[in-house]
Motif scaffolding. Structure first.
Motif, PDB file in Angstrom:
ATOM      1  N   ARG A  72      21.908   6.055  45.582  1.00  0.00           N
ATOM      2  CA  ARG A  72      21.520   6.579  44.274  1.00  0.00           C
ATOM      3  C   ARG A  72      21.192   5.431  43.332  1.00  0.00           C
ATOM      4  N   LYS A  73      20.177   5.665  42.512  1.00  0.00           N
ATOM      5  CA  LYS A  73      19.773   4.678  41.520  1.00  0.00           C
ATOM      6  C   LYS A  73      20.519   4.977  40.228  1.00  0.00           C
ATOM      7  N   TYR A  74      21.402   4.077  39.861  1.00  0.00           N
ATOM      8  CA  TYR A  74      22.184   4.218  38.636  1.00  0.00           C
ATOM      9  C   TYR A  74      21.522   3.437  37.509  1.00  0.00           C
ATOM     10  N   TYR A  75      21.707   3.937  36.294  1.00  0.00           N
ATOM     11  CA  TYR A  75      21.172   3.294  35.102  1.00  0.00           C
ATOM     12  C   TYR A  75      22.313   2.869  34.209  1.00  0.00           C
ATOM     13  N   SER A  76      22.146   1.701  33.595  1.00  0.00           N
ATOM     14  CA  SER A  76      23.120   1.225  32.608  1.00  0.00           C
ATOM     15  C   SER A  76      22.341   0.731  31.390  1.00  0.00           C
ATOM     16  N   ILE A  77      22.993   0.798  30.263  1.00  0.00           N
ATOM     17  CA  ILE A  77      22.353   0.389  29.013  1.00  0.00           C
ATOM     18  C   ILE A  77      22.489  -1.128  28.857  1.00  0.00           C
ATOM     19  N   THR A  78      21.448  -1.744  28.358  1.00  0.00           N
ATOM     20  CA  THR A  78      21.438  -3.190  28.124  1.00  0.00           C
ATOM     21  C   THR A  78      21.767  -3.469  26.658  1.00  0.00           C
ATOM     22  N   LYS A  79      21.897  -4.723  26.319  1.00  0.00           N
ATOM     23  CA  LYS A  79      22.133  -5.098  24.913  1.00  0.00           C
ATOM     24  C   LYS A  79      20.981  -4.612  24.032  1.00  0.00           C
ATOM     25  N   PRO A  80      19.710  -4.844  24.427  1.00  0.00           N
ATOM     26  CA  PRO A  80      18.618  -4.278  23.621  1.00  0.00           C
ATOM     27  C   PRO A  80      18.681  -2.748  23.536  1.00  0.00           C
ATOM     28  N   GLY A  81      19.141  -2.106  24.600  1.00  0.00           N
ATOM     29  CA  GLY A  81      19.304  -0.657  24.589  1.00  0.00           C
ATOM     30  C   GLY A  81      20.375  -0.213  23.617  1.00  0.00           C
ATOM     31  N   GLN A  82      21.451  -0.982  23.522  1.00  0.00           N
ATOM     32  CA  GLN A  82      22.514  -0.675  22.567  1.00  0.00           C
ATOM     33  C   GLN A  82      22.006  -0.815  21.136  1.00  0.00           C
ATOM     34  N   ILE A  83      21.175  -1.819  20.907  1.00  0.00           N
ATOM     35  CA  ILE A  83      20.590  -2.013  19.580  1.00  0.00           C
ATOM     36  C   ILE A  83      19.643  -0.860  19.261  1.00  0.00           C
ATOM     37  N   GLU A  84      18.827  -0.473  20.251  1.00  0.00           N
ATOM     38  CA  GLU A  84      17.917   0.664  20.068  1.00  0.00           C
ATOM     39  C   GLU A  84      18.698   1.947  19.795  1.00  0.00           C
ATOM     40  N   LEU A  85      19.786   2.161  20.531  1.00  0.00           N
ATOM     41  CA  LEU A  85      20.625   3.343  20.334  1.00  0.00           C
ATOM     42  C   LEU A  85      21.193   3.368  18.920  1.00  0.00           C
ATOM     43  N   ALA A  86      21.716   2.262  18.450  1.00  0.00           N
ATOM     44  CA  ALA A  86      22.294   2.206  17.101  1.00  0.00           C
ATOM     45  C   ALA A  86      21.232   2.499  16.044  1.00  0.00           C
ATOM     46  N   SER A  87      20.052   1.938  16.214  1.00  0.00           N
ATOM     47  CA  SER A  87      18.967   2.164  15.263  1.00  0.00           C
ATOM     48  C   SER A  87      18.508   3.617  15.291  1.00  0.00           C
ATOM     49  N   ALA A  88      18.334   4.158  16.494  1.00  0.00           N
ATOM     50  CA  ALA A  88      17.887   5.546  16.631  1.00  0.00           C
ATOM     51  C   ALA A  88      18.940   6.517  16.103  1.00  0.00           C
ATOM     52  N   GLU A  89      20.208   6.189  16.308  1.00  0.00           N
ATOM     53  CA  GLU A  89      21.290   7.039  15.792  1.00  0.00           C
ATOM     54  C   GLU A  89      21.259   7.072  14.266  1.00  0.00           C
ATOM     55  N   LYS A  90      21.035   5.926  13.652  1.00  0.00           N
ATOM     56  CA  LYS A  90      20.962   5.856  12.192  1.00  0.00           C
ATOM     57  C   LYS A  90      19.771   6.669  11.687  1.00  0.00           C
ATOM     58  N   THR A  91      18.622   6.519  12.338  1.00  0.00           N
ATOM     59  CA  THR A  91      17.428   7.271  11.960  1.00  0.00           C
ATOM     60  C   THR A  91      17.666   8.764  12.118  1.00  0.00           C
ATOM     61  N   TRP A  92      18.268   9.163  13.250  1.00  0.00           N
ATOM     62  CA  TRP A  92      18.533  10.578  13.504  1.00  0.00           C
ATOM     63  C   TRP A  92      19.499  11.139  12.459  1.00  0.00           C
ATOM     64  N   THR A  93      20.547  10.399  12.141  1.00  0.00           N
ATOM     65  CA  THR A  93      21.533  10.863  11.158  1.00  0.00           C
ATOM     66  C   THR A  93      20.881  11.060   9.799  1.00  0.00           C
ATOM     67  N   ASN A  94      20.062  10.116   9.379  1.00  0.00           N
ATOM     68  CA  ASN A  94      19.366  10.255   8.098  1.00  0.00           C
ATOM     69  C   ASN A  94      18.430  11.461   8.105  1.00  0.00           C
ATOM     70  N   PHE A  95      17.670  11.615   9.178  1.00  0.00           N
ATOM     71  CA  PHE A  95      16.747  12.745   9.302  1.00  0.00           C
ATOM     72  C   PHE A  95      17.510  14.068   9.294  1.00  0.00           C
ATOM     73  N   SER A  96      18.570  14.135  10.085  1.00  0.00           N
ATOM     74  CA  SER A  96      19.376  15.350  10.191  1.00  0.00           C
ATOM     75  C   SER A  96      20.003  15.714   8.845  1.00  0.00           C
ATOM     76  N   ASN A  97      20.536  14.715   8.142  1.00  0.00           N
ATOM     77  CA  ASN A  97      21.134  14.969   6.825  1.00  0.00           C
ATOM     78  C   ASN A  97      20.100  15.483   5.835  1.00  0.00           C
ATOM     79  N   THR A  98      18.906  14.902   5.877  1.00  0.00           N
ATOM     80  CA  THR A  98      17.833  15.338   4.989  1.00  0.00           C
ATOM     81  C   THR A  98      17.450  16.781   5.276  1.00  0.00           C
ATOM     82  N   MET A  99      17.270  17.117   6.552  1.00  0.00           N
ATOM     83  CA  MET A  99      16.894  18.486   6.926  1.00  0.00           C
ATOM     84  C   MET A  99      17.999  19.474   6.548  1.00  0.00           C
TER      85      MET A  99
END
Length: 116
Positions: A72-99
């Motif tokens: 099986r091909k497993y996936y793991s998050i990288t440091k850049p992925g963690q940074i992307e996740l944190a940024s996307a989470e912040k964007t999603w939270t702001n968008f969700s709060n606005t809506m």
């Protein structure tokens, strides 16, 4: 509302969030997303997103033996992925709060109009 368009915009975030908890293989990721309530997600969308996120450096993959069949091909998050996740989470939270705020305001105004 057609949720497929919402899913397209949020699939990267959802997959990064799932993989940030623990390394997983494709089918397991798709199942986790569906079990969480994203029932309309297709396997092709999940695997395409995994390939794209791996290509961008947000994920890395490795193979592990499986007792149930082929490796099986497993996936793991990288440091850049963690940074992307944190940024996307912040964007999603702001968008969700606005809506949520806009919808609450709309409900309040509709109640006022109904009592006039």
């Amino acid at each position: 509302m057609d949720t497929t368009q919402l899913l397209k915009g949020a699939l990267d975030l959802a997959i990064l969030a799932v993989i940030s908890v623990e390394d997983q293989y494709g089918y397991e990721i798709a199942k986790r997303l569906r079990d969480s309530g994203l029932t309309e997600i297709g396997d092709a969308s999940v695997y395409g997103t995994l390939r794209r996120l791996e290509g961008s450096g947000s994920l890395k993959s490795y193979f592990m033996e499986s007792e149930d069949g082929p490796n099986r091909k497993y996936y793991s998050i990288t440091k850049p992925g963690q940074i992307e996740l944190a940024s996307a989470e912040k964007t999603w939270t702001n968008f969700s709060n606005t809506m949520t705020s806009l919808l609450a305001e709309s409900k309040l105004e509709n109640k006022k109009g109904a009592t006039k």
